[in-house]
Design an enzyme around this catalytic site. Sequence first.
Site, PDB file in Angstrom:
ATOM      1  N   GLY A  24       0.828  -1.202   0.000  1.00  0.00           N
ATOM      2  CA  GLY A  24       0.000   0.000   0.000  1.00  0.00           C
ATOM      3  C   GLY A  24       0.859   1.248   0.000  1.00  0.00           C
ATOM      4  O   GLY A  24       2.080   1.177  -0.171  1.00  0.00           O
TER       5      GLY A  24
ATOM      6  N   GLU B 206       9.603  -2.607   4.280  1.00  0.00           N
ATOM      7  CA  GLU B 206       8.922  -2.394   2.998  1.00  0.00           C
ATOM      8  C   GLU B 206       9.921  -1.949   1.934  1.00  0.00           C
ATOM      9  O   GLU B 206       9.905  -2.425   0.806  1.00  0.00           O
ATOM     10  CB  GLU B 206       7.819  -1.335   3.146  1.00  0.00           C
ATOM     11  CG  GLU B 206       6.611  -1.826   3.926  1.00  0.00           C
ATOM     12  CD  GLU B 206       5.600  -0.738   4.208  1.00  0.00           C
ATOM     13  OE1 GLU B 206       6.000   0.446   4.264  1.00  0.00           O
ATOM     14  OE2 GLU B 206       4.410  -1.060   4.381  1.00  0.00           O
TER      15      GLU B 206
ATOM     16  N   LYS C 114      -5.634   8.123  -1.449  1.00  0.00           N
ATOM     17  CA  LYS C 114      -4.166   8.178  -1.424  1.00  0.00           C
ATOM     18  C   LYS C 114      -3.590   9.030  -2.559  1.00  0.00           C
ATOM     19  O   LYS C 114      -2.406   9.339  -2.547  1.00  0.00           O
ATOM     20  CB  LYS C 114      -3.598   6.760  -1.501  1.00  0.00           C
ATOM     21  CG  LYS C 114      -4.158   5.803  -0.459  1.00  0.00           C
ATOM     22  CD  LYS C 114      -3.916   6.310   0.938  1.00  0.00           C
ATOM     23  CE  LYS C 114      -4.462   5.394   2.009  1.00  0.00           C
ATOM     24  NZ  LYS C 114      -3.926   4.048   2.018  1.00  0.00           N
TER      25      LYS C 114
HETATM   26  O1  DER Z   1       3.024   1.854   6.031  1.00  0.00           O
HETATM   27  C1  DER Z   1       2.735   1.796   4.810  1.00  0.00           C
HETATM   28  O2  DER Z   1       3.413   2.313   3.908  1.00  0.00           O
HETATM   29  C2  DER Z   1       1.501   1.057   4.466  1.00  0.00           C
HETATM   30  O3  DER Z   1       1.523   0.693   3.139  1.00  0.00           O
HETATM   31  C3  DER Z   1       0.313   1.849   4.884  1.00  0.00           C
HETATM   32  O4  DER Z   1       0.644   3.137   5.347  1.00  0.00           O
HETATM   33  C4  DER Z   1      -0.787   2.001   3.862  1.00  0.00           C
HETATM   34  O5  DER Z   1      -1.891   2.246   4.638  1.00  0.00           O
HETATM   35  P1  DER Z   1      -3.306   1.532   4.459  1.00  0.00           P
HETATM   36  O6  DER Z   1      -3.201   0.516   3.356  1.00  0.00           O
HETATM   37  O7  DER Z   1      -3.612   0.913   5.780  1.00  0.00           O
HETATM   38  O8  DER Z   1      -4.208   2.676   4.107  1.00  0.00           O
END
Ligand code: DER
Length: 228
Positions: free
Chosen positions: A85, A106, A124
Amino acid sequence: ENLNQEKQLAAAVALRWVRSGMRVGLGSGSTAACFIRLLGDAVREGQLQIEATATSLASEQLAREVGIPLVEPRRGLRFDLTVDGADELDGDLQLLKGGGGALLREKIVAAASDYLLIIADSSKEVIKLGQFPLPLEVVPFALPWVLDAVAELGGEPVLRMHPHTGAEPAHSDQGNLLVDCHFQVVSDAPALAAHLKTIPGVVEHGLFLGMAQAAVVARGTSVVVLRP
Ligand code: DER
């Protein structure tokens, strides 16, 4: 509400990128969790045979629960596809990540991936990065000086506290601290990324620049695939 439906939709579309035999990086956060659950369904139903590595202890636990075979980091390990994400993504597919505190693993997994696919709900998408506070992973000993350095950059640093109690600082899976930097607007992301890495004790930051090959974004009940 409809953002959760958007997360589910984006995750379902992302499943099409997965082929049997792949090594898959599993992202962190609520959207990635939707993907992990759907991937687990496909694995348990025998539709997909894959191996995976998770980008957080939380995602690792979920992957185990849903029956996804996991592999530990090892020399030469690369991922055909990582699905993750983001907190913000701009028109060039520059990302701001780390809202879930998993930015270090990540970025490690993303860097070892041949293809990074971002899945996101419509909230986003941004014109400019930075409205969401930029997370840093920071070695505890360095904290005061890192706070000073970020403040000098105009980043209004805030030590992230534990989400439930709020009484003690949050910690990453590595036991480091998390600092959220309120820049409001990141006008030169590459320059800021480079500068942040020069601050002693900053282990990693949440700017993922030039790393994503595509993004599956759900807008209401429709889905778009964005490429840089
Ligand atoms: O921490 C991150 O980068 C995650 O991908 C996250 O912030 C994305 O958030 P969500 O999918 O819970 O909206």
